[in-house]
Design a protein around this motif. Structure first.
Motif, PDB file in Angstrom:
ATOM      1  N   ASN A 178       0.825  -1.209   0.000  1.00  0.00           N
ATOM      2  CA  ASN A 178       0.000   0.000   0.000  1.00  0.00           C
ATOM      3  C   ASN A 178       0.862   1.263   0.000  1.00  0.00           C
ATOM      4  OD1 ASN A 178      -2.479  -1.292  -0.098  1.00  0.00           O
ATOM      5  ND2 ASN A 178      -2.675  -1.445   2.122  1.00  0.00           N
ATOM      6  N   PHE A 179       2.051   1.187   0.614  1.00  0.00           N
ATOM      7  CA  PHE A 179       2.977   2.323   0.562  1.00  0.00           C
ATOM      8  C   PHE A 179       3.394   2.600  -0.887  1.00  0.00           C
ATOM      9  CE2 PHE A 179       7.322   3.939   0.362  1.00  0.00           C
ATOM     10  CZ  PHE A 179       7.247   5.059   1.180  1.00  0.00           C
ATOM     11  N   LEU A 180       3.768   1.542  -1.597  1.00  0.00           N
ATOM     12  CA  LEU A 180       4.145   1.699  -3.001  1.00  0.00           C
ATOM     13  C   LEU A 180       2.970   2.183  -3.840  1.00  0.00           C
ATOM     14  CD1 LEU A 180       6.359  -1.481  -3.594  1.00  0.00           C
ATOM     15  CD2 LEU A 180       7.113   0.895  -3.412  1.00  0.00           C
ATOM     16  N   LEU A 181       1.795   1.647  -3.538  1.00  0.00           N
ATOM     17  CA  LEU A 181       0.587   2.045  -4.272  1.00  0.00           C
ATOM     18  C   LEU A 181       0.328   3.540  -4.104  1.00  0.00           C
ATOM     19  CD1 LEU A 181      -1.791   0.855  -5.941  1.00  0.00           C
ATOM     20  CD2 LEU A 181      -3.018   0.597  -3.781  1.00  0.00           C
ATOM     21  N   GLU A 182       0.503   4.015  -2.862  1.00  0.00           N
ATOM     22  CA  GLU A 182       0.256   5.438  -2.608  1.00  0.00           C
ATOM     23  C   GLU A 182       1.314   6.319  -3.268  1.00  0.00           C
ATOM     24  OE1 GLU A 182      -0.204   8.623   1.047  1.00  0.00           O
ATOM     25  OE2 GLU A 182       0.840   6.743   1.359  1.00  0.00           O
ATOM     26  N   THR A 183       2.585   5.970  -3.076  1.00  0.00           N
ATOM     27  CA  THR A 183       3.664   6.853  -3.551  1.00  0.00           C
ATOM     28  C   THR A 183       3.864   6.794  -5.061  1.00  0.00           C
ATOM     29  OG1 THR A 183       5.285   5.109  -3.069  1.00  0.00           O
ATOM     30  CG2 THR A 183       4.908   6.788  -1.371  1.00  0.00           C
ATOM     31  N   GLU A 184       3.570   5.641  -5.673  1.00  0.00           N
ATOM     32  CA  GLU A 184       3.841   5.477  -7.101  1.00  0.00           C
ATOM     33  C   GLU A 184       2.613   5.618  -7.994  1.00  0.00           C
ATOM     34  OE1 GLU A 184       6.913   5.252  -8.181  1.00  0.00           O
ATOM     35  OE2 GLU A 184       7.643   5.248  -6.108  1.00  0.00           O
ATOM     36  N   VAL A 185       1.410   5.618  -7.376  1.00  0.00           N
ATOM     37  CA  VAL A 185       0.196   5.668  -8.196  1.00  0.00           C
ATOM     38  C   VAL A 185      -0.785   6.742  -7.735  1.00  0.00           C
ATOM     39  CG1 VAL A 185      -1.818   4.367  -9.023  1.00  0.00           C
ATOM     40  CG2 VAL A 185       0.393   3.208  -8.759  1.00  0.00           C
ATOM     41  N   LEU A 186      -1.063   6.795  -6.429  1.00  0.00           N
ATOM     42  CA  LEU A 186      -2.186   7.600  -5.953  1.00  0.00           C
ATOM     43  C   LEU A 186      -1.854   9.065  -5.684  1.00  0.00           C
ATOM     44  CD1 LEU A 186      -3.795   5.017  -3.481  1.00  0.00           C
ATOM     45  CD2 LEU A 186      -4.396   5.464  -5.859  1.00  0.00           C
ATOM     46  N   GLN A 187      -0.661   9.360  -5.184  1.00  0.00           N
ATOM     47  CA  GLN A 187      -0.327  10.740  -4.840  1.00  0.00           C
ATOM     48  C   GLN A 187      -0.318  11.649  -6.062  1.00  0.00           C
ATOM     49  OE1 GLN A 187       3.375  10.899  -2.728  1.00  0.00           O
ATOM     50  NE2 GLN A 187       2.460  10.411  -0.755  1.00  0.00           N
ATOM     51  N   GLU A 188      -0.572  12.940  -5.812  1.00  0.00           N
ATOM     52  CA  GLU A 188      -0.537  13.904  -6.906  1.00  0.00           C
ATOM     53  C   GLU A 188       0.867  13.942  -7.520  1.00  0.00           C
ATOM     54  OE1 GLU A 188      -1.458  18.632  -7.825  1.00  0.00           O
ATOM     55  OE2 GLU A 188      -1.725  17.830  -5.798  1.00  0.00           O
ATOM     56  N   GLY A 189       0.914  13.782  -8.820  1.00  0.00           N
ATOM     57  CA  GLY A 189       2.192  13.795  -9.527  1.00  0.00           C
ATOM     58  C   GLY A 189       2.924  12.468  -9.527  1.00  0.00           C
ATOM     59  N   ALA A 190       2.350  11.443  -8.874  1.00  0.00           N
ATOM     60  CA  ALA A 190       3.033  10.151  -8.782  1.00  0.00           C
ATOM     61  C   ALA A 190       3.127   9.452 -10.136  1.00  0.00           C
ATOM     62  CB  ALA A 190       2.321   9.255  -7.783  1.00  0.00           C
ATOM     63  N   LEU A 191       2.220   9.766 -11.035  1.00  0.00           N
ATOM     64  CA  LEU A 191       2.179   9.071 -12.327  1.00  0.00           C
ATOM     65  C   LEU A 191       3.075   9.701 -13.387  1.00  0.00           C
ATOM     66  CD1 LEU A 191      -1.654   8.296 -12.530  1.00  0.00           C
ATOM     67  CD2 LEU A 191       0.196   6.711 -11.980  1.00  0.00           C
ATOM     68  N   THR A 192       3.928  10.611 -12.966  1.00  0.00           N
ATOM     69  CA  THR A 192       4.825  11.245 -13.956  1.00  0.00           C
ATOM     70  C   THR A 192       5.809  10.243 -14.547  1.00  0.00           C
ATOM     71  OG1 THR A 192       6.234  11.942 -12.101  1.00  0.00           O
ATOM     72  CG2 THR A 192       4.689  13.572 -13.000  1.00  0.00           C
ATOM     73  N   TRP A 193       5.998   9.090 -13.878  1.00  0.00           N
ATOM     74  CA  TRP A 193       6.872   8.058 -14.450  1.00  0.00           C
ATOM     75  C   TRP A 193       6.276   7.458 -15.725  1.00  0.00           C
ATOM     76  CZ3 TRP A 193       4.737   3.125 -14.633  1.00  0.00           C
ATOM     77  CH2 TRP A 193       3.650   2.878 -13.789  1.00  0.00           C
ATOM     78  N   ILE A 194       4.958   7.665 -15.929  1.00  0.00           N
ATOM     79  CA  ILE A 194       4.331   7.225 -17.175  1.00  0.00           C
ATOM     80  C   ILE A 194       4.512   8.298 -18.246  1.00  0.00           C
ATOM     81  CG2 ILE A 194       2.167   6.552 -18.297  1.00  0.00           C
ATOM     82  CD1 ILE A 194       1.193   5.528 -15.604  1.00  0.00           C
ATOM     83  N   ASP A 195       4.076   9.530 -17.870  1.00  0.00           N
ATOM     84  CA  ASP A 195       4.199  10.661 -18.803  1.00  0.00           C
ATOM     85  C   ASP A 195       3.979  11.949 -18.028  1.00  0.00           C
ATOM     86  OD1 ASP A 195       3.441  12.658 -20.977  1.00  0.00           O
ATOM     87  OD2 ASP A 195       3.868  10.873 -22.183  1.00  0.00           O
ATOM     88  N   GLU A 196       4.600  13.009 -18.483  1.00  0.00           N
ATOM     89  CA  GLU A 196       4.492  14.304 -17.805  1.00  0.00           C
ATOM     90  C   GLU A 196       3.067  14.861 -17.806  1.00  0.00           C
ATOM     91  OE1 GLU A 196       6.467  16.306 -15.967  1.00  0.00           O
ATOM     92  OE2 GLU A 196       7.888  14.649 -15.948  1.00  0.00           O
ATOM     93  N   ILE A 197       2.224  14.387 -18.711  1.00  0.00           N
ATOM     94  CA  ILE A 197       0.850  14.908 -18.781  1.00  0.00           C
ATOM     95  C   ILE A 197       0.035  14.523 -17.542  1.00  0.00           C
ATOM     96  CG2 ILE A 197       0.819  14.916 -21.303  1.00  0.00           C
ATOM     97  CD1 ILE A 197      -0.869  12.376 -21.189  1.00  0.00           C
ATOM     98  N   PHE A 198       0.548  13.549 -16.753  1.00  0.00           N
ATOM     99  CA  PHE A 198      -0.166  13.092 -15.557  1.00  0.00           C
ATOM    100  C   PHE A 198       0.316  13.783 -14.282  1.00  0.00           C
ATOM    101  CE2 PHE A 198      -0.288   9.318 -18.411  1.00  0.00           C
ATOM    102  CZ  PHE A 198      -1.664   9.253 -18.594  1.00  0.00           C
ATOM    103  N   LYS A 199       1.094  14.859 -14.428  1.00  0.00           N
ATOM    104  CA  LYS A 199       1.697  15.486 -13.247  1.00  0.00           C
ATOM    105  C   LYS A 199       0.674  16.101 -12.299  1.00  0.00           C
ATOM    106  CE  LYS A 199       2.613  19.921 -15.548  1.00  0.00           C
ATOM    107  NZ  LYS A 199       3.651  20.898 -15.929  1.00  0.00           N
ATOM    108  N   ASP A 200      -0.518  16.443 -12.784  1.00  0.00           N
ATOM    109  CA  ASP A 200      -1.548  17.040 -11.926  1.00  0.00           C
ATOM    110  C   ASP A 200      -2.608  16.042 -11.483  1.00  0.00           C
ATOM    111  OD1 ASP A 200      -0.412  19.605 -12.073  1.00  0.00           O
ATOM    112  OD2 ASP A 200      -1.361  19.951 -14.035  1.00  0.00           O
TER     113      ASP A 200
END
Length: 205
Positions: free
Chosen positions: A56-78
């Protein structure tokens, strides 16, 4: 290393899920009739917490938090998906509990029968979800700290339920007044154990 030890000790004694926050009381009271079943339940809780809190820590930091999805693409930063925390945490917990249930049924049918309905109910045990939510609230710096906290919380529950079961086995041979037999004396013992654990709050870590 010292910081990890502090987190572990605090999770077991000072911030015990049962005695400090009164979480998981349903299974704590129902399963603690014998040491054997309590060890099985406590071990299952340690296993589930040791896996679900870091996931759940990884889920929060890498997926759920604002800007966490920037590892996919910068368009997901917000993009901020923290509103999904509850449902995602519960989904992870339910999956791990199902895994534990299958393992215990396969390797220890007797324990599986003793735990009965309360084994799948680990999925809705508030101590399990509470640990993930405390992990989220305290914003641990890395997955190692989150894992240590999860294991400490699990061992705290293990210690509490096995300790109560050992006492309940002994008082079967005691002359307990009739109105207090069963849950009555169990509530009193739980209160006394809670007061005893409060003494650990004076430890400076």
């Amino acid at each position: 290393m010292e910081e990890l030890l502090n987190i572990f000790i605090k999770a077991i004694f000072i911030e015990n899920m049962v005695f400090a926050y009164f979480l998981g009381m349903c299974s704590y009271l129902a399963i603690s009739k014998t040491v054997e079943t309590s060890v099985g339940m406590g071990g299952a809780v340690v296993f589930v917490l040791g896996i679900t809190v870091p996931i759940n820590f990884l889920l929060e930091t890498e997926v759920l938090q604002e800007g966490a999805l920037t590892w996919i693409d910068e368009i997901f930063k917000d993009v901020d998906l923290l509103f999904l925390s509850f449902i995602m945490f519960i989904a992870v917990i339910a999956s791990m509990v199902q895994l534990v249930e299958m393992i215990i049924e396969k390797f220890s049918p007797a324990l599986y029968g003793s735990l009965g309905l309360f084994l799948p109910l680990i999925a809705v045990n508030c101590a399990i979800l509470g640990s993930s939510l405390f992990m989220q609230e305290r914003a641990y710096a890395n997955i190692t700290e989150a894992t240590v906290f999860g294991l400490g919380s699990g061992f705290g529950f293990f210690l509490a339920i096995v300790g109560l079961a050992a006492i309940r086995e002994k008082i079967r041979y005691s002359n307990v007044p009739a109105p207090l037999r069963g849950l009555g004396i169990t509530y009193i013992i739980t209160g006394l154990m809670g007061i005893a654990f409060m003494s650990f709050m004076g430890i400076e870590l």
